[in-house]
Scaffold this active site. Structure first.
Site, PDB file in Angstrom:
ATOM      1  CE  LYS A 196      -0.287  -0.274   5.063  1.00 50.26           C
ATOM      2  NZ  LYS A 196      -1.072  -0.827   6.182  1.00 50.26           N
ATOM      3  NE  ARG A 254      -7.045   0.105  10.600  1.00 55.63           N
ATOM      4  CZ  ARG A 254      -5.783  -0.039  10.206  1.00 55.63           C
ATOM      5  NH1 ARG A 254      -4.956   1.000  10.253  1.00 55.63           N
ATOM      6  NH2 ARG A 254      -5.341  -1.191   9.756  1.00 55.63           N
ATOM      7  CG  HIS A 287      -4.467  -4.808  11.713  1.00 52.83           C
ATOM      8  ND1 HIS A 287      -3.292  -5.370  11.242  1.00 52.83           N
ATOM      9  CD2 HIS A 287      -4.216  -3.481  11.804  1.00 52.83           C
ATOM     10  CE1 HIS A 287      -2.394  -4.415  11.062  1.00 52.83           C
ATOM     11  NE2 HIS A 287      -2.921  -3.256  11.397  1.00 52.83           N
ATOM     12  NE  ARG A 308      -2.960  -8.239   7.596  1.00 54.63           N
ATOM     13  CZ  ARG A 308      -3.528  -8.653   8.731  1.00 54.63           C
ATOM     14  NH1 ARG A 308      -4.122  -9.835   8.767  1.00 54.63           N
ATOM     15  NH2 ARG A 308      -3.505  -7.899   9.799  1.00 54.63           N
ATOM     16  CE1 TYR A 356      12.999  31.778   4.951  1.00 56.29           C
ATOM     17  CE2 TYR A 356      13.192  29.401   4.716  1.00 56.29           C
ATOM     18  CZ  TYR A 356      12.969  30.650   4.156  1.00 56.29           C
ATOM     19  OH  TYR A 356      12.708  30.764   2.826  1.00 56.29           O
ATOM     20  CB  CYS A 370      14.721  25.685   3.640  1.00 60.67           C
ATOM     21  SG  CYS A 370      15.841  26.690   4.623  1.00 60.67           S
ATOM     22  CG  MET A 371       9.624  23.834  -0.064  1.00 57.96           C
ATOM     23  SD  MET A 371       8.691  24.908  -1.155  1.00 57.96           S
ATOM     24  CE  MET A 371       7.518  25.625  -0.034  1.00 57.96           C
ATOM     25  CG  ASP A 372      12.721  23.833  -2.381  1.00 58.22           C
ATOM     26  OD1 ASP A 372      11.904  22.933  -2.618  1.00 58.22           O
ATOM     27  OD2 ASP A 372      12.421  25.050  -2.343  1.00 58.22           O
TER      28      ASP A 372
END
Ligand SMILES: *Cc1c(COP(=O)(O)O)cnc(C)c1O
Length: 385
Positions: A46, A143, A172, A229, A273, A320-322
């Site tokens: 999954k 669940r 489960h 599983r 930052y 940071c983002m990148d």
């Protein structure tokens, strides 16, 4: 090494890649198969195989003999079928009635999660093609699943419904990864008691996730055909680092980037930052090409370490983002780190995804699932290259 997955190839070197080692995947599958004994594996792929790429992972596992797969949602199962995977595929999620024709069309196994779902699958099987089901019993996870008192009747009725086969009865475990938690054995006892009350023995039963398979032998000890599983352990990860070593599991994913820029930061100056990191002396700092947009969590600010040429180096300042900055040591000491050098965020040559998860206050599942779609998956396969 072959690159097979999105994003599209642009002919330029990507700054961040997730290297997926299919030899390690096959090794882990063999470890789990040995530990499972006479139980068969249903490999959980999954969420794009926990970020590793569902189609290449399922193909490699098929080559190593696995014939059962599980995904979370219908579209993931259809994607596997469209890629030519013709093994058994169970969808864990609860189905909607309007999805059942697709289960029939693609020969997918449907999870019977409630008495309503049992009615829908019976109707669909009567009016159309046959349906293969697994009946999910809720033994305490709360669940999805049918409560044991009701499940006996639902299973007995489905068994008599033309066009329906019950491939498995399953549950489960909520606490398999907590050694000694009595709730695990309580759930197993509830499940056993249910099996004793149904009239026809199901074709298979299954309870064990990775932690159950590796740490709870009772979760495999049932009469007849038993499946396990495993998900996370296939990818060489466990929440408990000791379990990784004890079972010789090998990390399948390595997230790596490279040094984009080198700086010497003067005493009293800050990095990134919010000024969360200050140089106490002239300091070498590398800027590397990954950030939270790649799935490297911002919580790793001032906490994580990365691997550069086999040496652990700390993150300096806010992720940071990148981009992320890494402290390389005092400028008074020589450094061999150069622009373009490889930086391991986790995996081989750096901290494990489990260690990174600890710094980010989460579990390794979220770290590998979180590697974002802009990061190309690059497959290493000693068997075919
Ligand atoms: C995700 C999942 C698994 C696999 O769990 P791991 O801890 O990754 O081994 C097994 N069964 C169900 C129902 C799941 O949702």
């Amino acid at each position: 090494m072959t690159e097979t997955q999105s994003p599209p190839r642009t002919g330029v070197l990507p700054s961040t890649v997730a290297v997926v080692n299919l030899d390690h995947l096959r090794h882990n599958a063999q470890v789990l198969r040995d530990r499972a004994g006479s139980a068969d594996l249903m490999a959980v792929v999954k969420a794009d195989a926990y970020g590793h790429g569902a189609v290449p992972v399922a193909r490699a596992l098929h080559e190593s003999g696995i014939r059962h797969f599980a995904v979370a949602i219908l579209s993931e199962a259809i994607a596997l079928r469209q890629a030519g995977i013709d093994d058994e595929i169970l969808v864990f999620g609860a189905p909607l009635p309007e999805q059942l024709p697709a289960y029939q069309q693609y020969d997918l196994q449907v999870n019977v999660t409630s008495p309503d779902v049992a009615r829908w699958v019976a109707d669909a099987a009567l009016s159309g093609r046959p349906l293969r089901t697994h009946v999910k019993v809720d033994t305490g996870m709360n669940r999805v699943g049918i409560h044991p008192e009701v499940a006996v009747d639902v299973i007995d009725r489905l068994n008599l419904t033309p066009g329906i086969t019950i491939e498995g009865v399953w549950t489960h475990l909520a606490t398999a990864d907590e050694p000694g938690n009595p709730f695990t054995l309580e759930q197993i006892a509830r499940f056993r008691s249910l099996l004793g009350r149904i009239r026809t023995r199901p074709r298979s039963v299954h309870l064990a996730n990775s932690a159950g398979l590796l740490m709870v032998p009772e979760s495999l000890r049932f009469d007849g055909r038993v499946l396990a599983r495993p998900g996370i352990a296939l990818y060489g990860l466990m929440i408990d680092e000791d379990q990784i070593a004890a079972n010789d599991l090998r990390p399948v994913m390595t997230l790596r980037t490279h040094v984009q820029h080198l700086n010497v930061v003067q005493p009293g100056e800050s990095v990134s930052y919010g000024r969360r990191w200050f140089a106490e002396e002239p300091s070498r700092v590398a800027t590397v090409g990954s950030g939270y947009a790649d799935g490297y969590p911002r919580l790793l600010t001032n906490r994580a370490e990365v691997g550069i040429a086999g040496v652990r180096r700390p993150v300096a300042g806010t992720v940071c983002m990148d981009m992320t900055m890494i402290y390389l040591g005092p400028a008074s000491e020589p450094s061999t780190v150069a622009v373009g050098d490889e930086v391991v965020l986790f995996g081989e040559g750096g901290p494990s995804a489990t260690e990174v998860a600890g710094w980010a206050e989460t579990i390794p599942y979220e770290i590998c699932c979180g590697v974002s779609p802009r990061v190309p998956r690059v497959y290493e396969d000693g068997q075919t290259s």
